[in-house]
Design an enzyme around this catalytic site. Sequence first.
Site, PDB file in Angstrom:
ATOM      1  N   HIS A 116       0.835  -1.210   0.000  1.00 43.11           N
ATOM      2  CA  HIS A 116       0.000   0.000   0.000  1.00 43.11           C
ATOM      3  C   HIS A 116       0.867   1.255   0.000  1.00 43.11           C
ATOM      4  O   HIS A 116       1.852   1.338   0.724  1.00 43.11           O
ATOM      5  CB  HIS A 116      -0.895  -0.032   1.241  1.00 43.11           C
ATOM      6  CG  HIS A 116      -1.955   1.010   1.269  1.00 43.11           C
ATOM      7  ND1 HIS A 116      -1.836   2.170   1.996  1.00 43.11           N
ATOM      8  CD2 HIS A 116      -3.161   1.067   0.650  1.00 43.11           C
ATOM      9  CE1 HIS A 116      -2.938   2.897   1.847  1.00 43.11           C
ATOM     10  NE2 HIS A 116      -3.751   2.246   1.032  1.00 43.11           N
ATOM     11  N   SER A 140      -6.769  -1.393  -5.488  1.00 36.89           N
ATOM     12  CA  SER A 140      -6.877  -1.737  -4.071  1.00 36.89           C
ATOM     13  C   SER A 140      -7.782  -2.957  -3.919  1.00 36.89           C
ATOM     14  O   SER A 140      -8.415  -3.393  -4.883  1.00 36.89           O
ATOM     15  CB  SER A 140      -7.411  -0.559  -3.253  1.00 36.89           C
ATOM     16  OG  SER A 140      -8.708  -0.184  -3.680  1.00 36.89           O
ATOM     17  N   ASP A 175      -7.386  14.190  -5.816  1.00 42.82           N
ATOM     18  CA  ASP A 175      -7.055  12.891  -5.226  1.00 42.82           C
ATOM     19  C   ASP A 175      -8.370  12.292  -4.768  1.00 42.82           C
ATOM     20  O   ASP A 175      -8.953  12.735  -3.784  1.00 42.82           O
ATOM     21  CB  ASP A 175      -6.093  13.051  -4.052  1.00 42.82           C
ATOM     22  CG  ASP A 175      -5.551  11.709  -3.557  1.00 42.82           C
ATOM     23  OD1 ASP A 175      -6.110  10.666  -3.941  1.00 42.82           O
ATOM     24  OD2 ASP A 175      -4.574  11.705  -2.788  1.00 42.82           O
ATOM     25  N   MET A 176      -8.855  11.316  -5.506  1.00 43.12           N
ATOM     26  CA  MET A 176     -10.190  10.804  -5.225  1.00 43.12           C
ATOM     27  C   MET A 176     -10.244   9.287  -5.314  1.00 43.12           C
ATOM     28  O   MET A 176      -9.570   8.671  -6.136  1.00 43.12           O
ATOM     29  CB  MET A 176     -11.202  11.385  -6.212  1.00 43.12           C
ATOM     30  CG  MET A 176     -10.854  11.146  -7.668  1.00 43.12           C
ATOM     31  SD  MET A 176     -12.190  11.570  -8.811  1.00 43.12           S
ATOM     32  CE  MET A 176     -13.032   9.979  -8.903  1.00 43.12           C
ATOM     33  N   ALA A 177     -11.024   8.710  -4.435  1.00 44.98           N
ATOM     34  CA  ALA A 177     -11.390   7.312  -4.576  1.00 44.98           C
ATOM     35  C   ALA A 177     -12.514   7.237  -5.600  1.00 44.98           C
ATOM     36  O   ALA A 177     -13.247   8.209  -5.799  1.00 44.98           O
ATOM     37  CB  ALA A 177     -11.865   6.753  -3.238  1.00 44.98           C
ATOM     38  N   LYS A 225     -21.020   5.572 -13.490  1.00 43.87           N
ATOM     39  CA  LYS A 225     -19.832   6.340 -13.871  1.00 43.87           C
ATOM     40  C   LYS A 225     -18.645   5.982 -12.977  1.00 43.87           C
ATOM     41  O   LYS A 225     -17.527   5.760 -13.453  1.00 43.87           O
ATOM     42  CB  LYS A 225     -20.131   7.837 -13.801  1.00 43.87           C
ATOM     43  CG  LYS A 225     -21.190   8.285 -14.800  1.00 43.87           C
ATOM     44  CD  LYS A 225     -21.471   9.769 -14.703  1.00 43.87           C
ATOM     45  CE  LYS A 225     -22.549  10.188 -15.705  1.00 43.87           C
ATOM     46  NZ  LYS A 225     -22.873  11.626 -15.618  1.00 43.87           N
ATOM     47  N   GLY A 307      -8.109  21.295  -4.892  1.00 47.61           N
ATOM     48  CA  GLY A 307      -6.890  21.257  -4.094  1.00 47.61           C
ATOM     49  C   GLY A 307      -6.734  22.456  -3.174  1.00 47.61           C
ATOM     50  O   GLY A 307      -5.902  22.440  -2.267  1.00 47.61           O
ATOM     51  N   GLN A 308      -7.527  23.493  -3.359  1.00 46.49           N
ATOM     52  CA  GLN A 308      -7.371  24.709  -2.552  1.00 46.49           C
ATOM     53  C   GLN A 308      -7.726  24.470  -1.094  1.00 46.49           C
ATOM     54  O   GLN A 308      -7.114  25.060  -0.197  1.00 46.49           O
ATOM     55  CB  GLN A 308      -8.230  25.843  -3.113  1.00 46.49           C
ATOM     56  CG  GLN A 308      -7.963  27.192  -2.471  1.00 46.49           C
ATOM     57  CD  GLN A 308      -8.683  28.332  -3.179  1.00 46.49           C
ATOM     58  OE1 GLN A 308      -9.478  28.114  -4.086  1.00 46.49           O
ATOM     59  NE2 GLN A 308      -8.406  29.561  -2.761  1.00 46.49           N
TER      60      GLN A 308
END
Length: 350
Positions: A116, A140, A175-177, A225, A307-308
Amino acid sequence: MRVTKEQLKQLIQNKLHKAGLQESHADTAADVLVFADERGIHSHGAMRVEYYAERIAKGGINTNPDFRFEKTGPCSGVFHADGGNGHTAAKLAMDEAIKMAKENGIAIVGVRNMSHSGAISYFTHQASQADLIGISLCQSDPMAVPFGGAEPYYGTNPIAFAAPSSEDGKSMTLDMATTVQAWGKILHARSKDESIPDTWAVDKNGEPTTDPFSVNALLPISGPKGYGLMMMVDVLSGILLGLPFGNKVSSMYDNLAEYRKLGQLHIVINPEFFGGISGFKKDVSQSMDDLNQIKPATGFTKVLYPGQNNDVVIEEYKDNGIEIVDDILEYLRSDVIHNNQYDHKDPFAK
């Protein structure tokens, strides 16, 4: 409780080194974990240390791996992780991708047989700090129901992206699952004894649940989606690299004495080979400013660029220290390596 970034990194590094990681690998792992915590992504930060320590101590992470980079073409390569620490392998693989993209305009590097690797935006951040566009995909273990299904098949299969701007090292980031939330968010809710939204997961009967201890499977984002994105990540970071895929991916918790054999794919693009880096960074900054100027919807005070929100947390923590759950800090400061709470345990169990 709050601690400085430097204090937290030292505590994590010490614990992982004591568990068995060689010092340089423990340093890199600690850097990735603190990267998450200082951005408020606590699900991928210090709370993961005891799990890593238990896997390291039981032999499920190779503490003396034969890391090897195989360049397979002018813009491609495979980093062989040999069951070693995923944070370190992914970072070194991104270093190779950055070198190739600087020289040839684009690079695609796969990481094979790793453990991981934590918050994968760390690795796209490496690219953006080098004035490059970074994309990273990672498979994962299966814990999400496919759209229309009643059994888990794919994992949370995250996607990360970063593009540099001309604003003091700031980036447009994602950054997303591919699930509504990452499994780490469930663990974080458990650690704080908090409920979760009923749109995150289902219980053993397939019904929405707000109890993090009753979660039996996660839900894909936006139904079909998110399901399609899970498939894409699995193909590119698993099947493409000749690794186990879908529900064949090893469980994070099934046997901590075995290597996980995970895959990750880095894609790096050099804007200099397209429209030029100076103009690119200027336009990214303009886009960030444009988004901040958009009229906010009811209930919002400002539109943030992707990201902000992480940048805001970094500044808050810089002044006041990083907030870490007391039990986690107690563990990091103790002589305990692990409490045998993960091995051969159902990840969804209480």
